[in-house]
Structure formats: C-alpha cells, structure tokens
Design a protein around this motif. Structure first.
Motif, PDB file in Angstrom:
ATOM      1  N   THR A  45       0.849  -1.190   0.000  1.00 37.51           N
ATOM      2  CA  THR A  45       0.000   0.000   0.000  1.00 37.51           C
ATOM      3  C   THR A  45       0.883   1.237   0.000  1.00 37.51           C
ATOM      4  O   THR A  45       1.553   1.535   0.982  1.00 37.51           O
ATOM      5  CB  THR A  45      -0.938   0.019   1.229  1.00 37.51           C
ATOM      6  N   LEU A  46       0.893   1.939  -1.140  1.00 34.39           N
ATOM      7  CA  LEU A  46       1.666   3.173  -1.239  1.00 34.39           C
ATOM      8  C   LEU A  46       0.927   4.320  -0.570  1.00 34.39           C
ATOM      9  O   LEU A  46       1.540   5.220  -0.008  1.00 34.39           O
ATOM     10  CB  LEU A  46       1.902   3.542  -2.707  1.00 34.39           C
ATOM     11  N   PRO A  60      -2.982  11.941  -2.211  1.00 38.35           N
ATOM     12  CA  PRO A  60      -1.577  12.193  -2.522  1.00 38.35           C
ATOM     13  C   PRO A  60      -1.419  13.287  -3.569  1.00 38.35           C
ATOM     14  O   PRO A  60      -2.268  13.452  -4.442  1.00 38.35           O
ATOM     15  CB  PRO A  60      -1.093  10.854  -3.072  1.00 38.35           C
ATOM     16  N   ASP A  61      -0.334  14.020  -3.477  1.00 39.25           N
ATOM     17  CA  ASP A  61       0.064  14.933  -4.526  1.00 39.25           C
ATOM     18  C   ASP A  61       0.632  14.075  -5.655  1.00 39.25           C
ATOM     19  O   ASP A  61       1.390  13.136  -5.396  1.00 39.25           O
ATOM     20  CB  ASP A  61       1.127  15.889  -3.966  1.00 39.25           C
ATOM     21  N   LEU A  75       3.404  10.998  -5.497  1.00 40.19           N
ATOM     22  CA  LEU A  75       3.033   9.642  -5.896  1.00 40.19           C
ATOM     23  C   LEU A  75       3.980   9.122  -6.968  1.00 40.19           C
ATOM     24  O   LEU A  75       4.460   7.982  -6.893  1.00 40.19           O
ATOM     25  CB  LEU A  75       1.581   9.612  -6.388  1.00 40.19           C
ATOM     26  N   LYS A  76       4.283   9.942  -7.948  1.00 40.83           N
ATOM     27  CA  LYS A  76       5.209   9.531  -9.008  1.00 40.83           C
ATOM     28  C   LYS A  76       6.588   9.228  -8.433  1.00 40.83           C
ATOM     29  O   LYS A  76       7.244   8.279  -8.856  1.00 40.83           O
ATOM     30  CB  LYS A  76       5.322  10.617 -10.076  1.00 40.83           C
ATOM     31  N   GLN A  77       7.030  10.022  -7.463  1.00 42.41           N
ATOM     32  CA  GLN A  77       8.326   9.769  -6.841  1.00 42.41           C
ATOM     33  C   GLN A  77       8.332   8.436  -6.101  1.00 42.41           C
ATOM     34  O   GLN A  77       9.299   7.674  -6.189  1.00 42.41           O
ATOM     35  CB  GLN A  77       8.703  10.920  -5.902  1.00 42.41           C
ATOM     36  N   SER A  90       9.062  17.033 -12.316  1.00 43.16           N
ATOM     37  CA  SER A  90       8.425  16.450 -11.112  1.00 43.16           C
ATOM     38  C   SER A  90       9.449  15.855 -10.159  1.00 43.16           C
ATOM     39  O   SER A  90       9.077  15.309  -9.127  1.00 43.16           O
ATOM     40  CB  SER A  90       7.436  15.368 -11.527  1.00 43.16           C
ATOM     41  N   ASP A  91      10.727  15.932 -10.528  1.00 46.54           N
ATOM     42  CA  ASP A  91      11.740  15.302  -9.690  1.00 46.54           C
ATOM     43  C   ASP A  91      12.071  16.142  -8.473  1.00 46.54           C
ATOM     44  O   ASP A  91      11.813  17.336  -8.421  1.00 46.54           O
ATOM     45  CB  ASP A  91      13.021  15.069 -10.499  1.00 46.54           C
ATOM     46  N   ARG A  92      12.640  15.469  -7.486  1.00 50.18           N
ATOM     47  CA  ARG A  92      13.053  16.146  -6.255  1.00 50.18           C
ATOM     48  C   ARG A  92      14.140  17.159  -6.572  1.00 50.18           C
ATOM     49  O   ARG A  92      14.951  16.963  -7.465  1.00 50.18           O
ATOM     50  CB  ARG A  92      13.624  15.138  -5.263  1.00 50.18           C
TER      51      ARG A  92
END
Length: 93
Positions: free
Chosen positions: A56-57, A67-68, A72-74, A89-91
């Motif tokens: 479960t993410l 979730p944003d 979620l993609k990260q 969208s990356d950190r």
C-alpha cells in the motif's frame, strides 16, 4: 516482471475521475515500467488506496487526504525504476 498498480476508490464519494486521472498520469510516466494500472471500486465507504502489487503506497484514511501527483510519481519511481528522471516532477537536490 513489471509491477501492477491498483487504485481502489469509493464510487459513492465520486472519486472515479480522480482515480482515472492518477492512473493516466502513472501510465504516461511509467509506460515502460508498469504492467498496468487497474481501477477497482471499493465496497468500503470513503476508501481511496493506491497499491503497488501488495504494498500500500497510499491510503486516504491512514495518510489524511489524497496524494500529490508529484509525490506519488516519486514513490512509484523509487520502487520500479530508481534511476528514472521525472523531469520537472523530480526532487530538488
């Protein structure tokens, strides 16, 4: 073997469009990394969960909201293809 994501949503709450949007975003971003994304109506009122296989993410009740999509993609990237760049969208380093 590619991982599958399941988005379980409450149909009575009207969250199908949110689930479909998140599925589309994940499929677009991870088209080569995921086996598929399925939408599953929940029998539990107020439920909204995102599962990667059995993990479960995200759980709306546990995590207090939705979730944003960036986060979620990260989370998905970190599990299915840690070396993948998510572009804007990356950190930030």
């Amino acid at each position: 073997m590619k991982s599958d994501i399941t988005i379980e949503y409450c149909p009575k709450c009207g969250w199908l469009l949110r689930a479909a949007y998140m599925a589309q975003e994940l499929l677009t971003t991870f088209e080569e990394d995921l086996g598929g994304v399925s939408l599953r109506p929940s029998e539990t009122a107020g439920s909204y969960k995102i599962l990667l296989g059995e993990e479960t993410l995200f759980d709306r009740k546990r995590d207090n909201g939705f979730p944003d999509i960036k986060e979620l993609k990260q989370q998905v990237r970190d599990r299915v293809n840690p070396g993948k760049s998510l572009g804007h969208s990356d950190r930030k380093a």
